[in-house]
Design a protein around this motif. Sequence first.
Motif, short mmCIF file in Angstrom:
data_model
loop_
_atom_site.label_atom_id
_atom_site.label_comp_id
_atom_site.label_asym_id
_atom_site.label_seq_id
_atom_site.Cartn_x
_atom_site.Cartn_y
_atom_site.Cartn_z
N PRO A 53 0.80 -1.23 0.00
CA PRO A 53 0.00 0.00 0.00
C PRO A 53 0.83 1.27 0.00
O PRO A 53 0.47 2.25 -0.68
N TRP A 54 1.95 1.29 0.74
CA TRP A 54 2.75 2.52 0.81
C TRP A 54 3.32 2.89 -0.55
O TRP A 54 3.36 4.06 -0.92
N LEU A 55 3.75 1.87 -1.32
CA LEU A 55 4.32 2.15 -2.63
C LEU A 55 3.23 2.53 -3.62
O LEU A 55 3.43 3.40 -4.47
N TYR A 56 2.05 1.92 -3.49
CA TYR A 56 0.96 2.32 -4.37
C TYR A 56 0.59 3.77 -4.13
O TYR A 56 0.35 4.53 -5.07
N GLY A 57 0.55 4.18 -2.86
CA GLY A 57 0.27 5.57 -2.55
C GLY A 57 1.31 6.50 -3.15
O GLY A 57 0.98 7.57 -3.67
N LEU A 58 2.57 6.09 -3.09
CA LEU A 58 3.63 6.89 -3.68
C LEU A 58 3.48 6.94 -5.19
O LEU A 58 3.67 7.99 -5.81
N TYR A 59 3.12 5.80 -5.79
CA TYR A 59 2.92 5.75 -7.23
C TYR A 59 1.82 6.71 -7.67
O TYR A 59 1.96 7.44 -8.66
N VAL A 60 0.72 6.75 -6.93
CA VAL A 60 -0.37 7.68 -7.24
C VAL A 60 0.13 9.11 -7.17
O VAL A 60 -0.19 9.96 -8.03
N GLY A 69 7.35 15.94 4.29
CA GLY A 69 7.77 15.70 2.91
C GLY A 69 9.26 15.61 2.71
O GLY A 69 9.72 15.25 1.62
N ARG A 70 10.02 15.92 3.77
CA ARG A 70 11.48 15.87 3.63
C ARG A 70 11.97 14.42 3.56
O ARG A 70 13.01 14.15 2.96
N TRP A 71 11.25 13.52 4.15
CA TRP A 71 11.59 12.09 4.13
C TRP A 71 10.40 11.31 3.60
O TRP A 71 9.25 11.60 3.93
N ASN A 72 10.63 10.35 2.71
CA ASN A 72 9.54 9.44 2.33
C ASN A 72 10.09 8.02 2.25
O ASN A 72 11.30 7.81 2.19
N HIS A 73 9.19 7.06 2.22
CA HIS A 73 9.56 5.65 2.36
C HIS A 73 10.49 5.19 1.25
O HIS A 73 11.41 4.40 1.47
N ASP A 74 10.26 5.69 0.02
CA ASP A 74 11.06 5.22 -1.11
C ASP A 74 12.35 6.01 -1.26
O ASP A 74 13.44 5.45 -1.27
N ASP A 75 12.24 7.31 -1.35
CA ASP A 75 13.43 8.14 -1.56
C ASP A 75 14.20 8.40 -0.28
O ASP A 75 15.37 8.80 -0.32
N GLN A 76 13.53 8.24 0.87
CA GLN A 76 14.13 8.54 2.17
C GLN A 76 14.65 9.98 2.18
O GLN A 76 13.85 10.90 2.09
N ARG A 77 15.94 10.25 2.20
CA ARG A 77 16.40 11.63 2.27
C ARG A 77 16.58 12.29 0.89
O ARG A 77 16.73 13.50 0.80
N HIS A 78 16.54 11.51 -0.17
CA HIS A 78 16.68 12.09 -1.50
C HIS A 78 15.55 13.07 -1.79
O HIS A 78 14.39 12.82 -1.49
N LEU A 79 15.90 14.16 -2.45
CA LEU A 79 14.91 15.16 -2.83
C LEU A 79 14.61 15.15 -4.32
O LEU A 79 13.58 15.67 -4.75
N CYS A 80 15.48 14.56 -5.14
CA CYS A 80 15.38 14.71 -6.59
C CYS A 80 15.22 13.38 -7.32
O CYS A 80 15.71 13.21 -8.44
N GLY A 81 14.52 12.44 -6.69
CA GLY A 81 14.35 11.13 -7.29
C GLY A 81 13.32 11.11 -8.42
O GLY A 81 12.98 12.14 -9.01
N ALA A 82 12.81 9.91 -8.72
CA ALA A 82 11.86 9.73 -9.82
C ALA A 82 10.65 10.65 -9.66
O ALA A 82 10.12 10.82 -8.56
N TYR A 83 10.23 11.25 -10.77
CA TYR A 83 9.06 12.11 -10.87
C TYR A 83 9.21 13.44 -10.13
O TYR A 83 8.26 14.21 -10.06
N ARG A 84 10.39 13.74 -9.61
CA ARG A 84 10.60 15.02 -8.91
C ARG A 84 11.21 16.04 -9.86
O ARG A 84 12.07 16.83 -9.48
#
Length: 428
Positions: free
Chosen positions: A48-55, A283-298
């Motif tokens: 569910p957490w990744l699906y939420g991120l995907y949305v 929003g500074r931390w998320n489950h997939d990117d963790q501390r990254h700010l410029c990952g996929a779709y950013r």
Amino acid sequence: MTSTEKQDAQHGEFRKFLPDLDTPRFHAIAKNDAYGHAKELLEHHRPPWLYGLYVHWRKLFEEPFKGVTNDGTIRPNLFPIRDEGIPITAIVAAAESITSQLTPSQAAKTTLHIDSPEWRSWSNPEFLLSDKGIRLDTITPALRSSVLALLETTLSPEGYAKAVAAMRINHFLGELVDASKVMNEHSYNFVFFGAPAVERGWGFSFYGHHLCLSVFLYRTQIVVSPWFTGAEPNFVDQGVWKGTRILHVEERLGLCLMQGLSEEEKVKARVFEEMKDGRMEKGRWNHDDQRHLCGAYRDNRVVPYEGIVVATLGDEQKELVRGILGQYLLYLPEKARELKLKDCEDWFGETYFSWIGGYGDEDPFYYRIQSPVVIVEFDHHSGVFLANSEPAKFHIHTLLRTPNAGDYGFALRKQIGGGVEQEYVWEG
């Protein structure tokens, strides 16, 4: 114990965190191929957490491309058209070897318009969230070899070796967790944007788990941005590729840079003491990117400057910054890399180095180097397939962005014409 032996022992710590494969999660991934695995997420919303991120990602994808900035405003005239010595004739020949082998149905999925918004639909999880182009583990060996030959012809020898190492480590992880149908040496998609040509702009995307490369070419000029490279673990300790490792140089240089700062400089550079700090804004931390700010779709993220200005550092520290940037520019052929590094050096007066976490030899950490012409990030992560709940030095994510609309060669494409006269919105 030598430094290499010490490092091997440290990265071998991952075996303490091998997961229990007798669980529903690993039963599901073991029986699925990439398409069945993606169905688990896209249709059944698992996990569910990744699906939420995907949305959330798809909502970001609907935004017209602007580019990463430090304050929301694109700075113009940062990226000139120039000769970077790229062997474009050989690269085009390698690309045409691929197009000559595509079936009509493959060609329809693999050669997209130069201005297609699908440039932006890459991601680094193992889930196949954007099924475009051809997938290396489902095509003929001859076609797969041609795709890899294009990569080898386009990238520097060192960069190609790094990409292959990331693919092999991905295969190793697949073996560790009984998920080889989803994660293997060839579980990557490839797609063209525009038709390969010596005189016109075109490019390609190569993406999958822990390796995503966006490449734009115009005559003898190249952009490899954005890119993502990761590894879990980042060291192969058995099998045919035993001894393979990546991302350890970036790790060592970053730590040397932070440890070499004065106490006052460390305070300026260190924006958070903890890897998941209670002072972090939403929003500074998320489950997939963790501390990254410029990952996929950013692609349009506003990333304010923070940390310490590189120009204020001593000569030894500046040289370490050059060394780090050299590693992040490794995918570029030599002349292009030298020119891009010079671009970065010209902006040291507006280049910021920032740090999160501890800076002892054993501490996991995050760092970022950011200027008007480049952003690089390094992050130690907690486990995704391995069971470490806290960030560990054997799971690393790295990425590079070219801010101010430099990603995907966008700033160059606007200058050369032939497209990019409008902003594209994904309409689902």
